[in-house]
Design a protein around this motif. Structure first.
Motif, PDB file in Angstrom:
ATOM      1  N   HIS A  56      13.577  20.280  37.852  1.00 41.53           N
ATOM      2  CA  HIS A  56      13.033  19.320  38.813  1.00 41.53           C
ATOM      3  C   HIS A  56      12.178  18.284  38.103  1.00 41.53           C
ATOM      4  CE1 HIS A  56      10.829  18.701  42.916  1.00 41.53           C
ATOM      5  NE2 HIS A  56      11.629  17.705  42.610  1.00 41.53           N
ATOM      6  N   ASP A  60      16.603  16.609  37.237  1.00 41.29           N
ATOM      7  CA  ASP A  60      17.904  17.233  37.475  1.00 41.29           C
ATOM      8  C   ASP A  60      17.851  17.970  38.809  1.00 41.29           C
ATOM      9  OD1 ASP A  60      20.323  18.515  37.442  1.00 41.29           O
ATOM     10  OD2 ASP A  60      19.873  19.822  35.729  1.00 41.29           O
ATOM     11  N   LEU A  61      18.099  17.238  39.908  1.00 39.65           N
ATOM     12  CA  LEU A  61      17.957  17.826  41.237  1.00 39.65           C
ATOM     13  C   LEU A  61      19.028  18.881  41.512  1.00 39.65           C
ATOM     14  CD1 LEU A  61      17.008  14.698  43.385  1.00 39.65           C
ATOM     15  CD2 LEU A  61      15.531  16.312  42.185  1.00 39.65           C
ATOM     16  N   ARG A  62      20.238  18.658  41.021  1.00 33.95           N
ATOM     17  CA  ARG A  62      21.292  19.661  41.230  1.00 33.95           C
ATOM     18  C   ARG A  62      20.963  20.953  40.492  1.00 33.95           C
ATOM     19  NH1 ARG A  62      27.222  16.658  41.050  1.00 33.95           N
ATOM     20  NH2 ARG A  62      26.894  15.314  42.869  1.00 33.95           N
ATOM     21  N   GLY A  63      20.491  20.800  39.267  1.00 32.14           N
ATOM     22  CA  GLY A  63      20.115  21.989  38.501  1.00 32.14           C
ATOM     23  C   GLY A  63      18.965  22.722  39.153  1.00 32.14           C
ATOM     24  N   THR A  65      18.198  22.690  42.358  1.00 37.97           N
ATOM     25  CA  THR A  65      18.731  23.334  43.565  1.00 37.97           C
ATOM     26  C   THR A  65      19.426  24.641  43.221  1.00 37.97           C
ATOM     27  OG1 THR A  65      19.049  21.204  44.662  1.00 37.97           O
ATOM     28  CG2 THR A  65      20.321  23.055  45.506  1.00 37.97           C
ATOM     29  N   ARG A  66      20.222  24.615  42.171  1.00 40.23           N
ATOM     30  CA  ARG A  66      20.947  25.809  41.754  1.00 40.23           C
ATOM     31  C   ARG A  66      19.996  26.938  41.354  1.00 40.23           C
ATOM     32  NH1 ARG A  66      23.789  23.373  38.488  1.00 40.23           N
ATOM     33  NH2 ARG A  66      22.556  23.710  36.600  1.00 40.23           N
ATOM     34  N   GLN A  92      16.933  14.931  47.471  1.00 43.04           N
ATOM     35  CA  GLN A  92      18.376  14.704  47.497  1.00 43.04           C
ATOM     36  C   GLN A  92      18.784  13.939  48.747  1.00 43.04           C
ATOM     37  OE1 GLN A  92      19.870  18.759  47.024  1.00 43.04           O
ATOM     38  NE2 GLN A  92      20.571  18.250  44.971  1.00 43.04           N
ATOM     39  N   LYS A  96      20.579  10.308  48.997  1.00 41.42           N
ATOM     40  CA  LYS A  96      21.833  10.117  49.722  1.00 41.42           C
ATOM     41  C   LYS A  96      21.697   9.046  50.796  1.00 41.42           C
ATOM     42  CE  LYS A  96      24.760  13.131  47.962  1.00 41.42           C
ATOM     43  NZ  LYS A  96      26.078  12.746  47.430  1.00 41.42           N
ATOM     44  N   VAL A 103      24.253  14.733  52.976  1.00 39.52           N
ATOM     45  CA  VAL A 103      23.851  15.814  52.089  1.00 39.52           C
ATOM     46  C   VAL A 103      24.564  17.086  52.503  1.00 39.52           C
ATOM     47  CG1 VAL A 103      21.896  17.138  51.204  1.00 39.52           C
ATOM     48  CG2 VAL A 103      21.605  14.748  51.817  1.00 39.52           C
ATOM     49  N   ALA A 106      23.809  23.557  50.348  1.00 41.54           N
ATOM     50  CA  ALA A 106      24.232  24.405  49.233  1.00 41.54           C
ATOM     51  C   ALA A 106      23.335  25.615  49.107  1.00 41.54           C
ATOM     52  CB  ALA A 106      24.198  23.603  47.938  1.00 41.54           C
TER      53      ALA A 106
END
Length: 262
Positions: A56, A60-63, A65-66, A92, A96, A103, A106
């Motif tokens: 964060h 790296d928002l996807r990372g 989130t994961r 995110q 978007k 969005v 996930a």
């Protein structure tokens, strides 16, 4: 008679100092046993949470989130992972919206299913954070702000009231939040200090409780975000991205240098 005498001797021997010492030695291994192993689920969740924080901070928002989702999957009652994940999803969603997209959900946290496109997902996560750790002041504040931004003003105000009455009567964030909710229905510049529900009264309490973070500006209040390592790293990352974009646009002819007199 001899049987009773034999029984008496046996009882005396069992309570003799030597026998008691022997019994204490026999029990000692149980008292000196190694402590139970740490909670494997908590350790795993903590590792994912730490990696999520680092992702964060680096943008790296996807990372992030994961990793936060993995922390919740590893330990579903890990309250702070819900809190962090809510913030990541808010960012995110904002990205978007700026791009005119939607969005996708996930997160499989806490077993509750939501629609694939769930604008209220951060609210759900903040609610879980409050439910799992009802003493976490910042979780209440995040939930109240998310509800306020979604236009759910009564729920937002109720959240801030709960924060001030059930968690921390000295919470500047609670009074600041009540002021912000009230200001959406009233003109902040038409303050009535005699009205107990006037936003200016809540602002004044927030500024008095935490003057370094909340500064009055007339009848309004300005929140001064504290400088944390995470926030400073985020600001630095955003500045770096703006510089890189400027150089890229300059090389592609989409940007021109401006000089004095232009």
């Amino acid at each position: 008679m001899r049987a009773w005498l034999l029984l008496l001797l046996l009882l005396s021997a069992s309570h003799s100092p030597a026998h008691a010492k022997k019994r204490r030695r026999a029990k000692r291994p149980a008292a000196d046993a190694a402590p139970p192993p740490p909670d494997a689920a908590l350790e795993l969740a903590s590792r994912h949470h730490h990696r999520g924080v680092m992702a964060h901070v680096q943008g790296d928002l996807r990372g992030a989130t994961r990793e936060f989702t993995a922390a919740i999957d590893a330990k579903p009652d890990f309250a702070y992972a819900y809190f962090r994940l809510g913030f990541v999803l808010q960012e995110q969603q904002e990205a978007k919206r700026q791009q005119g997209g939607t969005v996708r959900r996930a997160v499989g946290a806490a077993g509750a299913e939501e629609p694939a496109d769930a604008p209220d997902e951060p609210i759900r996560l903040f609610r879980w954070a409050v439910r799992l750790d009802p003493r976490d002041e910042m979780a209440y504040h995040a939930l109240g702000k998310a509800l306020r931004d979604a236009g759910r003003l009564e729920e937002a105000n109720s959240t801030y009231i709960s924060l001030a009455t059930q968690v921390n009567p000295q919470s500047a964030h609670a009074y600041w939040g009540m002021g912000k909710v009230g200001s959406l229905a009233l003109d902040e510049f038409d303050a009535d200090p005699d009205d107990p529900a006037d936003p200016s009264r809540f602002y004044a309490i927030a500024a008095k409780l935490q003057p370094k973070e909340f500064q009055l500006d007339g009848t309004r209040v300005r929140q001064v975000e504290p400088k944390t390592p995470e926030r400073e790293a985020k600001i630095e990352q955003e500045a770096k991205e703006r510089r890189e974009k400027f150089v890229r646009d300059l090389n592609e002819g989409n940007q021109k240098m401006k000089y004095a007199g232009d």
